[in-house]
Design a protein around this motif. Structure first.
Motif, PDB file in Angstrom:
ATOM      1  N   THR A  27       0.831  -1.203   0.000  1.00 39.41           N
ATOM      2  CA  THR A  27       0.000   0.000   0.000  1.00 39.41           C
ATOM      3  C   THR A  27       0.865   1.252   0.000  1.00 39.41           C
ATOM      4  N   VAL A  28       1.900   1.237   0.856  1.00 48.24           N
ATOM      5  CA  VAL A  28       2.831   2.371   0.909  1.00 48.24           C
ATOM      6  C   VAL A  28       3.549   2.534  -0.426  1.00 48.24           C
ATOM      7  N   MET A  29       3.975   1.413  -1.017  1.00 48.98           N
ATOM      8  CA  MET A  29       4.680   1.467  -2.297  1.00 48.98           C
ATOM      9  C   MET A  29       3.797   2.027  -3.408  1.00 48.98           C
ATOM     10  N   PRO A  33       4.392   7.146  -4.428  1.00 48.26           N
ATOM     11  CA  PRO A  33       4.665   7.909  -5.662  1.00 48.26           C
ATOM     12  C   PRO A  33       3.613   8.972  -5.958  1.00 48.26           C
ATOM     13  N   LEU A  34       2.349   8.691  -5.617  1.00 51.39           N
ATOM     14  CA  LEU A  34       1.293   9.680  -5.845  1.00 51.39           C
ATOM     15  C   LEU A  34       1.473  10.882  -4.922  1.00 51.39           C
ATOM     16  N   ILE A  39       3.189  16.532  -4.117  1.00 54.68           N
ATOM     17  CA  ILE A  39       4.018  17.519  -3.418  1.00 54.68           C
ATOM     18  C   ILE A  39       4.893  18.288  -4.394  1.00 54.68           C
ATOM     19  N   ASN A  40       5.556  17.584  -5.306  1.00 54.68           N
ATOM     20  CA  ASN A  40       6.481  18.235  -6.235  1.00 54.68           C
ATOM     21  C   ASN A  40       5.778  19.061  -7.301  1.00 54.68           C
ATOM     22  N   ALA A 252       2.316  18.922 -12.437  1.00 57.26           N
ATOM     23  CA  ALA A 252       0.933  19.399 -12.336  1.00 57.26           C
ATOM     24  C   ALA A 252       0.067  18.771 -13.427  1.00 57.26           C
ATOM     25  N   SER A 253       0.608  18.677 -14.636  1.00 54.08           N
ATOM     26  CA  SER A 253      -0.155  18.061 -15.728  1.00 54.08           C
ATOM     27  C   SER A 253      -0.404  16.579 -15.462  1.00 54.08           C
ATOM     28  N   LEU A 254       0.566  15.907 -14.849  1.00 50.01           N
ATOM     29  CA  LEU A 254       0.385  14.487 -14.505  1.00 50.01           C
ATOM     30  C   LEU A 254      -0.698  14.314 -13.449  1.00 50.01           C
ATOM     31  N   VAL A 255      -0.720  15.210 -12.467  1.00 51.77           N
ATOM     32  CA  VAL A 255      -1.760  15.145 -11.438  1.00 51.77           C
ATOM     33  C   VAL A 255      -3.133  15.369 -12.061  1.00 51.77           C
TER      34      VAL A 255
END
Length: 283
Positions: A27-29, A33-34, A39-40, A252-255
């Motif tokens: 679950t953590v793995m 990444p999301l 955050i980035n 941002a586009s990926l999100v």
């Protein structure tokens, strides 16, 4: 006897603990990444290069507004909704009508027709891209919505027919026979008996079709040249080209691209779980 019971109880608790530990790890793995991406997406390029793991000092929301406008996401999302919605509805209707015919209406051509559809499962997208482009271009459907929708539906139908036929075969023949004796037409039997009973596997087919169509990238690029007909993944890909050095807008586009699918799984998680389990058992 008590020692044996205590040993079994300890092994059971240990097994349960290890199971939850493994589930927690995966679950953590899956989630990390999301979270890292989110955050980035609020950092500038300079801050990201200096600090890839920490929180941003200043949360830069302009990354999202710029990505939304430059990527033309409102129009691309609308296109994706159109392609995905029409493909899913048409695939479900045609697949289960064909599955009903193959499973419950005996005919000499049933095996041949069923096999000709199901063989589509063995075809890879890469192997049909060139002939598909030539056919679409020859028929004058290049750079049209119909020229995109027909291949999407055709690619989605083999798995739909395969799962639908196998599931409908498990429905007792006596139900169909008794309905026929009462004077019901095949269309009436399909709508009143088959569709309600096959709903669990229909959810499975819908999930596969929605995710496959929404995330499709190669065909939409080959079959269209106009930006007015492109879909959401193409908008995300734009930020890997000329804007590849602007990491904040890339993230941002990926999100933005991930958000609709996350909402889909969030709102339909119960149906997805039930549908996948039913499809696995019956398929």
């Amino acid at each position: 006897m008590n020692d044996i019971k205590d040993t079994k109880s300890f092994k059971a608790r240990l097994g349960l603990f290890l199971t939850y530990l493994i589930m927690f790890f995966f679950t953590v793995m899956a989630i990390y990444p999301l979270i890292w991406l989110g955050i980035n997406s609020f950092k500038t390029t300079t801050e990201f290069q200096l600090n890839k793991l920490g929180f941003p000092k200043d949360w830069v929301t302009v990354n999202y507004t710029d990505a939304w406008v430059r990527g033309k996401f409102p129009h691309l999302i609308l296109n994706s909704v159109i392609y995905t919605g029409i493909t899913t509805v048409v695939t479900l209707v045609f697949s289960f009508m064909a599955g009903f015919a193959f499973a419950k209406i005996p005919h000499k051509a049933t095996k041949f027709l069923h096999g000709s559809y199901v063989i589509g499962l063995l075809l890879t997208l890469q192997s049909i891209m060139v002939p598909l482009f030539l056919i679409i271009n020859w028929t004058g459907l290049y750079n049209t919505r119909l020229g995109v929708l027909i291949p999407y539906i055709g690619i989605a139908m083999p798995i739909g027919i395969y799962l639908g036929t196998d599931y409908i075969k498990s429905i007792p023949d006596a139900l169909v026979e008794s309905a026929r004796l009462d004077g019901a037409t095949y269309m009436k039997i399909f709508s009143a008996i088959i569709v309600p009973m096959a709903m669990p596997v229909a959810v499975t087919v819908a999930i596969l079709t929605v995710t496959g169509t929404w995330n499709e990238f190669m065909l939409i690029n080959i079959l269209t040249s106009s930006d007015a007909l492109k879909s959401l993944p193409v908008g995300v890909q734009k930020f890997a080209g000329a804007l590849s050095s602007d990491f904040g807008k890339q993230f941002a586009s990926l999100v933005i691209g991930l958000f609709p699918m996350l909402l889909f799984y969030l709102f339909f998680r119960k149906e997805i779980t039930k549908g996948v389990a039913a499809g696995a058992v019956k398929g």
